[in-house]
Write an enzyme that holds these catalytic residues in place. Structure first.
Site, PDB file in Angstrom:
ATOM      1  N   LYS A  34       0.649  -1.381  -0.170  1.00  0.00           N
ATOM      2  CA  LYS A  34      -0.195  -0.231  -0.012  1.00  0.00           C
ATOM      3  C   LYS A  34       1.281   1.232  -0.155  1.00  0.00           C
ATOM      4  O   LYS A  34       1.922   0.773   0.786  1.00  0.00           O
ATOM      5  CB  LYS A  34      -0.785   0.270   1.610  1.00  0.00           C
ATOM      6  CG  LYS A  34      -1.985   0.864   1.261  1.00  0.00           C
ATOM      7  CD  LYS A  34      -2.806   1.206   2.762  1.00  0.00           C
ATOM      8  CE  LYS A  34      -3.717   1.668   2.936  1.00  0.00           C
ATOM      9  NZ  LYS A  34      -4.524   1.770   4.016  1.00  0.00           N
ATOM     10  N   SER A  63      -8.852   2.691   1.992  1.00  0.00           N
ATOM     11  CA  SER A  63      -8.239   2.833   1.629  1.00  0.00           C
ATOM     12  C   SER A  63      -7.197   1.655   0.879  1.00  0.00           C
ATOM     13  O   SER A  63      -6.158   2.495   0.491  1.00  0.00           O
ATOM     14  CB  SER A  63      -7.379   3.814   2.767  1.00  0.00           C
ATOM     15  OG  SER A  63      -6.872   2.975   3.731  1.00  0.00           O
ATOM     16  N   SER A  70      -9.526  -0.076   7.072  1.00  0.00           N
ATOM     17  CA  SER A  70      -8.729  -0.313   5.638  1.00  0.00           C
ATOM     18  C   SER A  70      -8.433  -1.504   5.196  1.00  0.00           C
ATOM     19  O   SER A  70      -8.306  -1.866   3.941  1.00  0.00           O
ATOM     20  CB  SER A  70      -7.947   0.798   5.881  1.00  0.00           C
ATOM     21  OG  SER A  70      -8.355   2.265   6.029  1.00  0.00           O
TER      22      SER A  70
END
Length: 227
Positions: free
Chosen positions: A58, A133, A157
């Site tokens: 990420k 996210s 997330s």
């Protein structure tokens, strides 16, 4: 891992297959923020716990020489100088760290959209969100463009994208998984926001967690508890 370590399947072949899936996933969902294909082989070595395993990150995880944007244009073209402990652990374990994945501005959103990356869509229906996210990583895993995504979770997330994209994720408790070097837009909440893994298959998730623990992560990150 077994075939790559034994030499019956070359890591270059593995990377080539996953790179093609990454391209397909990005064309369909706009899920990638950075490519590291050329560097992925540098730390490969046979016989390691994660030899030849493609792992994506990420875009809040520090990798030396690459941006950590959190979806902010102000952080673009500002590569960090050192890698997060979890990245160093994965490199020592022989993993193929090949891409970074998209995030919304500041990470705090159920959509995955920013002025920097644009909109990431659900891998099954482009009219819908991939969720929260880590939507870029979840979309990539759904396309099998990665085996494991290293993500972060504050208020869902990891968990929301797992549900939205039909994959698996587990939010680590504080001190169980190396989290230093995972950037945040809400400093002071490090005890709540934790770095956590995601995978397409639950067996992959379980195997990954076990092998990370076998690497003694507390020797990489002093915030990790030994038991």
């Amino acid at each position: 891992v077994t075939r790559s370590s034994s030499g019956s399947l070359s890591p270059a072949t593995v990377l080539n297959v996953y790179a093609q899936q990454c391209v397909a996933a990005h064309a369909a969902t706009n899920c990638l923020s950075d490519l590291m294909f050329d560097e992925a082989m540098v730390h490969y070595a046979p016989g390691k716990p994660l030899s030849g395993v493609p792992i994506s990150l990420k875009d809040c995880i520090d990798v030396a020489g690459h941006d950590t944007t959190l979806g902010y244009s102000s952080r673009a073209n500002r590569p960090v100088h050192s890698s997060a402990p979890i990245v160093r652990l994965l490199q020592d374990a022989g993993a193929l760290i090949h891409v970074k994945t998209t995030v919304p501005t500041g990470l705090l959103s159920f959509e995955t959209q920013s002025d920097l990356f644009g909109r990431t869509t659900n891998p099954y229906n482009p009219q819908f969100s991939p969720g929260a996210s880590t939507g870029g990583g979840a979309a990539l895993l759904a396309y099998r463009g990665s085996k494991i995504e290293i993500a972060s979770d504050l208020g869902g997330s990891v968990r929301f994208p797992a549900v939205y994209c039909g994959i698996y994720g587990m939010k680590a408790s504080s001190g169980r998984f190396p989290s230093t070097g995972c950037a945040t837009s809400v400093p002071g909440l490090e005890g709540i926001q934790t770095t956590s893994p995601m995978a397409k298959d639950i067996d992959d998730l379980a195997q990954f967690w076990e092998r990370v623990v076998d690497m003694k992560p507390w020797e990489y990150d002093s915030t990790v508890r030994m038991s």
